[in-house]
Write an enzyme that holds these catalytic residues in place. Sequence first.
Site, PDB file in Angstrom:
ATOM      1  CG  ASP A 149      -5.486  -6.252   0.281  1.00  0.00           C
ATOM      2  OD1 ASP A 149      -5.708  -6.469   1.477  1.00  0.00           O
ATOM      3  OD2 ASP A 149      -5.024  -5.170  -0.149  1.00  0.00           O
ATOM      4  N   GLY A 200      -1.785  -9.493   8.882  1.00  0.00           N
ATOM      5  CA  GLY A 200      -1.279 -10.214  10.053  1.00  0.00           C
ATOM      6  C   GLY A 200      -2.346 -10.587  11.077  1.00  0.00           C
ATOM      7  CG  ASP A 221      -1.107  -0.913   3.662  1.00  0.00           C
ATOM      8  OD1 ASP A 221      -1.320  -2.097   3.983  1.00  0.00           O
ATOM      9  OD2 ASP A 221      -1.742  -0.323   2.778  1.00  0.00           O
TER      10      ASP A 221
HETATM   11  C1  GLA Z   1      -4.077  -2.604   1.073  1.00  0.00           C
HETATM   12  C2  GLA Z   1      -2.768  -3.380   0.979  1.00  0.00           C
HETATM   13  C3  GLA Z   1      -1.763  -2.586   0.157  1.00  0.00           C
HETATM   14  C4  GLA Z   1      -2.332  -2.301  -1.211  1.00  0.00           C
HETATM   15  C5  GLA Z   1      -3.679  -1.597  -1.098  1.00  0.00           C
HETATM   16  C6  GLA Z   1      -4.371  -1.501  -2.436  1.00  0.00           C
HETATM   17  O1  GLA Z   1      -3.924  -1.427   1.804  1.00  0.00           O
HETATM   18  O2  GLA Z   1      -2.272  -3.662   2.251  1.00  0.00           O
HETATM   19  O3  GLA Z   1      -0.553  -3.301   0.054  1.00  0.00           O
HETATM   20  O4  GLA Z   1      -2.457  -3.507  -1.908  1.00  0.00           O
HETATM   21  O5  GLA Z   1      -4.563  -2.303  -0.232  1.00  0.00           O
HETATM   22  O6  GLA Z   1      -5.624  -0.879  -2.352  1.00  0.00           O
END
Ligand code: GLA
Length: 395
Positions: A149, A200, A221
């Site tokens: 991430d 994205g 998210d």
């Molecule tokens: C981001 C990701 C989420 C999750 C959080 C965890 O927001 O997009 O899916 O993994 O981090 O902190």
Amino acid sequence: MPRLFVKRLAALASVLLCAHVAIAQSSLSPTPPMGWNSWNHFFQHVTDADVRASADAMVANGMGDAGYVYVNIDDGWQGTRRPDGTIQSNDRFPDMKALADYVHARGLKLGIYSSPGPKTCAKFEGSYGHEAQDAKTYAAWGIDYLKYDLCSFGDKLTVAGNGDQAAPAAFAAQQEAYRKMHDALVAAGRPIVFSLCQYGMSNVWEWGPEVGGHLWRTTGDISDKYDRMALIGFSQAGLSRYAGPGHWNDPDMLEVGNGGMTLDEYRTHMSLWAILAAPLLAGNDLSHMKPEHLAILENKDVIAIDQDSLGKQGDRVSALGPYELWTKPLSHGRTAIALFNRGELAHTMRVNLRELGVPPGAHIRNVWGNADLPFSDIINPIIPKHGVVLLLVTR
Ligand code: GLA
């Protein structure tokens, strides 16, 4: 044996191992990954006990048999690094290897989460500067899936792009960061599904496979609200050509069962994700779920649509105001057809199946109605507010 010969032999063995893992790596995820992820329900408070309970529930409630195999720990497991840089799990995860053994013993696989940046989104330790070391640690623990991430790597992009995260230099830095972890995973010698998460940016669907991604998030998210789920899901129109076996668009994890949507809305969520050939990662508390939510997650037809071996993502055929028609080509000449009502009132949607290429006499299954529909060129089903009629058509 002469030393040089032994050295060369060792080098050759390591090249062969890497090639073997690279091949195994590229054949992972022939269909979109299915499983569970801790984030949408437990957030950063997830514990070893929660993960074990989820694995147990998946076996007991039939989800494992239905195809849900990955048990993925999201953000919140990380502790501090040892003086030599090795990452350790925190107090909530006393023994990762033992946890992986527990999950594997139930026929399931274990996933984990990190960031190319120094910190994850929930401010835990990221992999920046420790990529090779972390990949080795994951392999030694028995990890099968990594969600990687972007989070604080955004700051590095700003620096690389001289203030502009969309600048070519920032783009190159981002690709490099993802490629680096992919190469580290291959070098670590264990096939691990590589899930890119950078929301994205920079049309990731165009270059995700090049940096070794099996799937990549295409959006920000999700949350457990119809409006957010619909915004994300329906915005996927047009992306179908970027998905296929081994490389999938990921509109984020499922919210089914978390309680913020009606059953019709959750059926829309599940149907749309299946049409999109999206990963099906449940995000609810599997140990305490209602039978009606389990029935949505375990519906065999909707899972078959998502997991179809042709691996084609579906797409939007038409939208008339809030009434949308989507189709997905399936193997053996079958097709999935979804009629979505994004409106605020129930609505009768008229669809000419002939115009969609459905031949006379085709077998039409109404997936959520759990019944067959008599064949007719024109159908006029009533679709509830925020609801869906999902059809599985066999010639
Ligand atoms: C981001 C990701 C989420 C999750 C959080 C965890 O927001 O997009 O899916 O993994 O981090 O902190």
